[in-house]
Write a protein that holds these residues in place. Structure first.
Motif, PDB file in Angstrom:
ATOM      1  N   ASN A 180      -9.959  -3.720  -1.037  1.00 16.89           N
ATOM      2  CA  ASN A 180      -9.318  -3.991  -2.321  1.00 16.89           C
ATOM      3  C   ASN A 180     -10.349  -4.626  -3.264  1.00 16.89           C
ATOM      4  O   ASN A 180     -11.228  -5.370  -2.846  1.00 16.89           O
ATOM      5  CB  ASN A 180      -8.009  -4.783  -2.144  1.00 16.89           C
ATOM      6  CG  ASN A 180      -8.133  -6.244  -2.449  1.00 16.89           C
ATOM      7  OD1 ASN A 180      -8.464  -6.629  -3.563  1.00 16.89           O
ATOM      8  ND2 ASN A 180      -7.877  -7.054  -1.442  1.00 16.89           N
ATOM      9  N   GLU A 202      -4.202  -2.695  -0.476  1.00  9.12           N
ATOM     10  CA  GLU A 202      -3.775  -3.698   0.503  1.00  9.12           C
ATOM     11  C   GLU A 202      -4.557  -4.996   0.300  1.00  9.12           C
ATOM     12  O   GLU A 202      -5.779  -5.003   0.395  1.00  9.12           O
ATOM     13  CB  GLU A 202      -3.999  -3.170   1.915  1.00  9.12           C
ATOM     14  CG  GLU A 202      -3.088  -3.828   2.908  1.00  9.12           C
ATOM     15  CD  GLU A 202      -3.219  -3.158   4.278  1.00  9.12           C
ATOM     16  OE1 GLU A 202      -2.478  -3.552   5.168  1.00  9.12           O
ATOM     17  OE2 GLU A 202      -4.066  -2.273   4.417  1.00  9.12           O
ATOM     18  N   THR A 261      -5.072  -7.570   2.071  1.00  7.77           N
ATOM     19  CA  THR A 261      -5.877  -8.086   3.175  1.00  7.77           C
ATOM     20  C   THR A 261      -7.037  -7.149   3.521  1.00  7.77           C
ATOM     21  O   THR A 261      -7.872  -7.477   4.340  1.00  7.77           O
ATOM     22  CB  THR A 261      -5.017  -8.253   4.448  1.00  7.77           C
ATOM     23  OG1 THR A 261      -4.376  -6.990   4.710  1.00  7.77           O
ATOM     24  CG2 THR A 261      -3.954  -9.314   4.260  1.00  7.77           C
ATOM     25  N   SER A 262      -7.066  -5.979   2.892  1.00  9.60           N
ATOM     26  CA  SER A 262      -8.131  -5.028   3.190  1.00  9.60           C
ATOM     27  C   SER A 262      -9.425  -5.401   2.463  1.00  9.60           C
ATOM     28  O   SER A 262      -9.390  -5.814   1.306  1.00  9.60           O
ATOM     29  CB  SER A 262      -7.698  -3.624   2.769  1.00  9.60           C
ATOM     30  OG  SER A 262      -8.820  -2.777   2.683  1.00  9.60           O
ATOM     31  N   GLU A 309     -13.553   2.400   7.898  1.00  7.37           N
ATOM     32  CA  GLU A 309     -13.316   1.638   6.667  1.00  7.37           C
ATOM     33  C   GLU A 309     -14.602   1.447   5.873  1.00  7.37           C
ATOM     34  O   GLU A 309     -14.602   1.507   4.651  1.00  7.37           O
ATOM     35  CB  GLU A 309     -12.715   0.268   7.004  1.00  7.37           C
ATOM     36  CG  GLU A 309     -11.266   0.195   6.591  1.00  7.37           C
ATOM     37  CD  GLU A 309     -10.676  -1.203   6.686  1.00  7.37           C
ATOM     38  OE1 GLU A 309     -11.402  -2.169   6.969  1.00  7.37           O
ATOM     39  OE2 GLU A 309      -9.463  -1.310   6.477  1.00  7.37           O
ATOM     40  N   LYS A 369       0.806  -1.216   0.000  1.00  9.91           N
ATOM     41  CA  LYS A 369       0.000   0.000   0.000  1.00  9.91           C
ATOM     42  C   LYS A 369       0.849   1.282   0.000  1.00  9.91           C
ATOM     43  O   LYS A 369       0.424   2.298  -0.520  1.00  9.91           O
ATOM     44  CB  LYS A 369      -0.993   0.021   1.153  1.00  9.91           C
ATOM     45  CG  LYS A 369      -0.374   0.023   2.525  1.00  9.91           C
ATOM     46  CD  LYS A 369      -1.480   0.225   3.568  1.00  9.91           C
ATOM     47  CE  LYS A 369      -0.899   0.241   4.962  1.00  9.91           C
ATOM     48  NZ  LYS A 369      -1.907   0.484   5.979  1.00  9.91           N
ATOM     49  N   PHE A 417      -5.608   2.333   0.389  1.00 15.04           N
ATOM     50  CA  PHE A 417      -6.466   1.397   1.131  1.00 15.04           C
ATOM     51  C   PHE A 417      -6.901   0.246   0.236  1.00 15.04           C
ATOM     52  O   PHE A 417      -6.986  -0.889   0.653  1.00 15.04           O
ATOM     53  CB  PHE A 417      -7.700   2.106   1.676  1.00 15.04           C
ATOM     54  CG  PHE A 417      -7.381   3.034   2.794  1.00 15.04           C
ATOM     55  CD1 PHE A 417      -7.113   2.540   4.053  1.00 15.04           C
ATOM     56  CD2 PHE A 417      -7.327   4.400   2.587  1.00 15.04           C
ATOM     57  CE1 PHE A 417      -6.804   3.399   5.092  1.00 15.04           C
ATOM     58  CE2 PHE A 417      -7.014   5.268   3.622  1.00 15.04           C
ATOM     59  CZ  PHE A 417      -6.753   4.763   4.874  1.00 15.04           C
ATOM     60  N   SER A 441     -11.433  -8.300  -3.055  1.00 15.07           N
ATOM     61  CA  SER A 441     -11.870  -8.893  -1.792  1.00 15.07           C
ATOM     62  C   SER A 441     -13.315  -9.393  -1.861  1.00 15.07           C
ATOM     63  O   SER A 441     -14.078  -9.014  -2.747  1.00 15.07           O
ATOM     64  CB  SER A 441     -11.773  -7.852  -0.680  1.00 15.07           C
ATOM     65  OG  SER A 441     -12.826  -6.913  -0.828  1.00 15.07           O
TER      66      SER A 441
END
Lengths: 222, 222
Positions: free
Chosen positions: B121, B115, B117-118, B56, A111, B112, B124
């Motif tokens: 993304n 990432e 794991t976010s 978020e 990021k 943001f 996701s």
């Protein structure tokens, strides 16, 4: 004497980077201070700051080290192969090889590279030397090969291959397969396709598409 | 009654998102608390948390709103045009149109989405509905057109076009030209090229490349 001192200095620098990477991973980037990095590495805070002005510079150092490692890892295949496809395949596999040990880590830090205003993004001025080094690899892939293509296209091809490699890095960041198996698969499967498309660029009917592509690249590049 | 209440609820939700975006921009993401957002929007903290469980989620809401706006902005061109190239051009221009007002903002928040794991993304699970909506647009670009291509390639083309649109978004994030002029140029110059390459996919000699591409996509997709 100077050489020994230089070697020691290089060793200290490497130790600080290594320690920082470990702490970032273990404690998170925000929670890790330069003081903690220095303490853990067994150097004074002043010494740590002598090498790195900020935590961001430590990540830049990691990216730069990765690039240097890649250059070394490519040399064997670039010396041995003359055909375009195996040269490209070798270079991309070496790229993934050098990144794989940092997979969990890179996910966390990707990021930083994604922020356009950050010096860490691959298009920034600060990343210039690292980008130039990466481009040089893809130029060598092309120039050291026996590929016969249009000279204008040949000039732009290294940058296209670099962008292609960035696409692979992007895929790798999201790849959760064991040992990043799927990223290797992506490389192995797409290189022959890229090779065919590059060779086809000389065919009539495809030539004008290639010229158009070259002209677009030149127009939209910063 | 319920409709009025629903409309009011939608209004409150929109007000909270709008206020949050402004504060994130003005004060930075980390420095902005849910409390501050609620206060500035003139709602209670409990009310703000009723709509959004975390900061978020507010960014996710922004991405979702952007996607909805894009769907609306595409409708006119998708209703009016039958040829593939103008359909694609209209959709991509509309995409840039909806993003341009947020250019400075998006630059800050792009990281943001980067990432892995976010939930933010685009690959996701949480971004699933938004991604499905985006893919549906590109499916409509293809299916509502008079394009004649191989049926297997046709199935995968919407996803390729979506990836292409993400490439344009990536370019846009880094575009500092006035009014994002260069991003529009990139769209206008690459759409005809994409159109030609898609049409060429039927030619002998190119057919096998297309099939290979389809098979790769199916193999490396998660």
């Amino acid at each position: 004497m100077t050489e020994t001192k230089g070697a020691k200095s290089e060793q200290t620098r490497a130790l600080i980077v290594e320690t920082a990477l470990r702490l970032f991973r273990e404690r998170g980037y925000d929670a890790t201070t330069m003081r903690a990095i220095a303490k853990e590495a067994g150097v004074s805070v002043g010494n740590a700051y002598y090498y790195f002005g900020s935590k961001e510079e430590l990540i830049q150092a990691y990216f730069d080290d990765l690039q240097e490692e890649h250059v070394k890892a490519c040399q064997a295949v670039l010396d041995a192969e003359r055909a375009f496809a195996p040269r490209l395949l070798g270079v991309l596999k070496a790229r993934v090889d050098t990144m794989v040990p940092y997979h969990e880590f890179a996910g966390k830090f990707f990021k930083f590279a994604a922020e356009p205003t950050s010096p860490l993004n691959p298009f920034s001025a600060e990343s210039g030397p690292s980008r130039a080094s990466a481009l040089a690899i893809y130029r060598e892939v092309v120039d050291g090969s026996n590929l016969k293509i249009d000279s204008e296209f040949r000039q732009e091809l290294p940058e296209l291959l670099w962008l292609y490699s960035m696409g692979i890095v992007l895929y790798w960041v999201h790849d959760s397969s064991p040992g990043c198996r799927k990223t290797y698969l992506l490389v192995e499967r797409t290189v022959p396709l890229v090779d065919r498309m590059v060779s086809m660029s000389r065919l009539p009917g495809f030539k004008s598409v290639t010229r158009e592509l070259v002209s677009i690249i030149r127009e939209v590049r910063d």
